[in-house]
Write a protein that holds these residues in place. Sequence first.
Motif, PDB file in Angstrom:
ATOM      1  N   UNK A 236      33.761  85.954  -4.317  1.00 15.58           N
ATOM      2  CA  UNK A 236      33.781  84.762  -3.473  1.00 15.58           C
ATOM      3  C   UNK A 236      33.420  83.556  -4.331  1.00 15.58           C
ATOM      4  N   UNK A 237      34.041  82.431  -3.999  1.00 13.96           N
ATOM      5  CA  UNK A 237      33.957  81.221  -4.823  1.00 13.96           C
ATOM      6  C   UNK A 237      33.694  80.026  -3.913  1.00 13.96           C
ATOM      7  N   UNK A 238      33.097  78.996  -4.486  1.00 14.97           N
ATOM      8  CA  UNK A 238      32.829  77.742  -3.771  1.00 14.97           C
ATOM      9  C   UNK A 238      31.851  77.936  -2.626  1.00 14.97           C
ATOM     10  N   UNK A 239      30.762  78.642  -2.913  1.00 13.40           N
ATOM     11  CA  UNK A 239      29.672  78.744  -1.948  1.00 13.40           C
ATOM     12  C   UNK A 239      28.433  78.077  -2.537  1.00 13.40           C
ATOM     13  N   UNK A 240      27.658  77.471  -1.670  1.00 11.58           N
ATOM     14  CA  UNK A 240      26.418  76.819  -2.076  1.00 11.58           C
ATOM     15  C   UNK A 240      25.309  77.860  -2.255  1.00 11.58           C
ATOM     16  N   UNK A 241      24.200  77.407  -2.822  1.00 14.07           N
ATOM     17  CA  UNK A 241      23.033  78.292  -2.923  1.00 14.07           C
ATOM     18  C   UNK A 241      22.583  78.713  -1.532  1.00 14.07           C
ATOM     19  N   UNK A 242      22.615  77.779  -0.594  1.00 10.97           N
ATOM     20  CA  UNK A 242      22.195  78.108   0.765  1.00 10.97           C
ATOM     21  C   UNK A 242      23.059  79.220   1.358  1.00 10.97           C
ATOM     22  N   UNK A 243      24.360  79.157   1.121  1.00 10.78           N
ATOM     23  CA  UNK A 243      25.251  80.198   1.645  1.00 10.78           C
ATOM     24  C   UNK A 243      25.008  81.535   0.964  1.00 10.78           C
ATOM     25  N   UNK A 244      24.806  81.500  -0.352  1.00  8.73           N
ATOM     26  CA  UNK A 244      24.518  82.731  -1.081  1.00  8.73           C
ATOM     27  C   UNK A 244      23.211  83.355  -0.599  1.00  8.73           C
ATOM     28  N   UNK A 245      22.200  82.536  -0.407  1.00  6.74           N
ATOM     29  CA  UNK A 245      20.908  83.026   0.062  1.00  6.74           C
ATOM     30  C   UNK A 245      21.007  83.595   1.482  1.00  6.74           C
ATOM     31  N   UNK A 246      21.764  82.922   2.354  1.00  5.95           N
ATOM     32  CA  UNK A 246      21.927  83.405   3.725  1.00  5.95           C
ATOM     33  C   UNK A 246      22.646  84.746   3.747  1.00  5.95           C
ATOM     34  N   UNK A 247      23.704  84.881   2.947  1.00  9.72           N
ATOM     35  CA  UNK A 247      24.407  86.169   2.864  1.00  9.72           C
ATOM     36  C   UNK A 247      23.454  87.262   2.415  1.00  9.72           C
ATOM     37  N   UNK A 248      22.668  87.006   1.387  1.00  7.84           N
ATOM     38  CA  UNK A 248      21.757  88.024   0.868  1.00  7.84           C
ATOM     39  C   UNK A 248      20.761  88.454   1.939  1.00  7.84           C
ATOM     40  N   UNK A 249      20.235  87.518   2.695  1.00  7.19           N
ATOM     41  CA  UNK A 249      19.306  87.867   3.772  1.00  7.19           C
ATOM     42  C   UNK A 249      20.009  88.720   4.826  1.00  7.19           C
ATOM     43  N   UNK A 250      21.210  88.307   5.198  1.00  7.66           N
ATOM     44  CA  UNK A 250      21.995  89.067   6.188  1.00  7.66           C
ATOM     45  C   UNK A 250      22.240  90.490   5.707  1.00  7.66           C
ATOM     46  N   UNK A 251      22.481  90.664   4.417  1.00  9.19           N
ATOM     47  CA  UNK A 251      22.760  91.979   3.849  1.00  9.19           C
ATOM     48  C   UNK A 251      21.490  92.799   3.600  1.00  9.19           C
ATOM     49  N   UNK A 252      20.330  92.247   3.913  1.00  8.03           N
ATOM     50  CA  UNK A 252      19.086  92.955   3.674  1.00  8.03           C
ATOM     51  C   UNK A 252      18.690  92.978   2.213  1.00  8.03           C
ATOM     52  N   UNK A 253      19.155  91.985   1.464  1.00  2.46           N
ATOM     53  CA  UNK A 253      18.900  91.929   0.043  1.00  2.46           C
ATOM     54  C   UNK A 253      18.382  90.528  -0.307  1.00  2.46           C
ATOM     55  N   UNK A 254      18.481  90.145  -1.540  1.00  4.12           N
ATOM     56  CA  UNK A 254      18.017  88.835  -1.987  1.00  4.12           C
ATOM     57  C   UNK A 254      18.813  88.430  -3.220  1.00  4.12           C
ATOM     58  N   UNK A 255      18.722  87.161  -3.572  1.00  2.00           N
ATOM     59  CA  UNK A 255      19.289  86.726  -4.838  1.00  2.00           C
ATOM     60  C   UNK A 255      18.363  87.154  -5.976  1.00  2.00           C
ATOM     61  N   UNK A 256      18.920  87.513  -7.129  1.00  2.00           N
ATOM     62  CA  UNK A 256      18.058  87.855  -8.257  1.00  2.00           C
ATOM     63  C   UNK A 256      17.357  86.614  -8.794  1.00  2.00           C
ATOM     64  N   UNK A 257      16.180  86.812  -9.363  1.00  6.35           N
ATOM     65  CA  UNK A 257      15.558  85.719 -10.089  1.00  6.35           C
ATOM     66  C   UNK A 257      16.350  85.470 -11.368  1.00  6.35           C
ATOM     67  N   UNK A 258      16.110  84.330 -11.988  1.00  6.99           N
ATOM     68  CA  UNK A 258      16.792  84.051 -13.242  1.00  6.99           C
ATOM     69  C   UNK A 258      16.414  85.066 -14.322  1.00  6.99           C
ATOM     70  N   UNK A 259      15.130  85.445 -14.366  1.00  4.84           N
ATOM     71  CA  UNK A 259      14.697  86.429 -15.365  1.00  4.84           C
ATOM     72  C   UNK A 259      15.358  87.782 -15.111  1.00  4.84           C
TER      73      UNK A 259
END
Length: 447
Positions: free
Chosen positions: A292-315
């Motif tokens: 998927x392309x052209x999504x904001x950080x907010x959209x990526x974060x919302x998807x991850x929450x919906x999926x029961x997951x999270x965005x990785x940290x930079x490290x």
Amino acid sequence: MTDSATPTGSAPEGADPEALRQRALAALLTARERTELLTDSVDDHELTAQHSPLMSPLVWDLAHIGNQEELWLLRAVAGREAMRPEIDGLYDAFEHPRATRPSLPLLAPAEARTYAAEVRGRALDVLDGAALDGGGPLVRSGFAFGMIAQHEQQHDETMLITHQLRSGTAVLTAPVPPAATDAAGLPAEALVPGGPFTMGTSTEPWALDNERPAHVRDVPDFFIDTTPVTCGAYQAFIEDGGYTERRWWEPGGWEMVREHELTAPLFWRRDAGRWLRRRFGVTEEVPANEPVLHVSWYEADAYARWAGRRLPTEAEWEKAARHDPASGRSRRYPWGDEDPSPELANLGQRHLRPAPAGAYPQGQSPCGARQLLGDVWEWTSSDFLPHPGFSPFPYREYSEVFFGPDHKVLRGGSFAVDPVACRGTFRNWDLPVRRQIFSGFRTARDI
């Protein structure tokens, strides 16, 4: 544990000056060829038009590229007199926001081309005579020349975004990327073992200040998606009411959704039961197996929450991309230290779109994750902050003024990024509302 050893083609300090010179020359010529493609493919009216208030007119980028090259290679490195001192302010990115640039007395297209070409001719003369095996930090290992090549390629990516935002018929073409032949058999996620690893770099000669210095981070065990999240997976989030349920969204993201009535990624629309998208002037069905392309950080974060997951940290992202448990060292790239090639990653505007999820098996990292470099910029959960021991160089405005909670880190590059501006340590950043950039994401979870 140490930073990666000197990689092939990395032109370390002490390398053959002629090899350094040829590497810098190739990087500058490649960048200019791309700049000319992006600006010669449209007429003067489209060069001077503002296709979105989020972006500059293409002619501004063209002259800005020349002006920065003059400032750093002719004035700072060679000590020459300014060619056009009266235009410095017009092309200062901090002095004039993008939305106001069309109202400035900018160089006309022909004049901008002439100026950029004259600067380039003189800059190549400077490169030809520079003592790249010594001198100050700007000249040593060809840093200033590499910095300018990266700067031009970064503006080429910006201009490619403008091409995506412009209306009208397609003017750019490219072949389709390779298929993902074994994607069906890939595990959904990869385990990244916990423990210390070396993040950042102190040896990559053209690394920018925010990538430095190398330092040790300790990251617990975690799982990360084997591939970026696909359009098909994201459609499931949409169909499940992802844009209508406040519980998935950060407050700023929910405000963005409500204010702009968002229902899908940028450039998507629903038609007769199908999701369509506009891509560089062509309308096509959204490919389910493509990141998927052209999504904001907010959209990526919302998807991850919906999926029961999270965005990785930079490290976490960098450890998944670089750390080799077998040797205990951090690689330059996920696949090793050799420079990118068409078999390893989707870079350099070669395809004008991401490859299907699971492509580029030869480019996977030691943990088994694929497409960590190229295809789509990947949002992380981290704010853009300095590495421990950070020192601004050669100017504060490149990184330091952006540090803080306002900007989120993106890693990995996209199909629009040239290899000269893409490494396992390369850091990008943007506001969490940004959608016009070539951004996607992958998710992670704790063990």
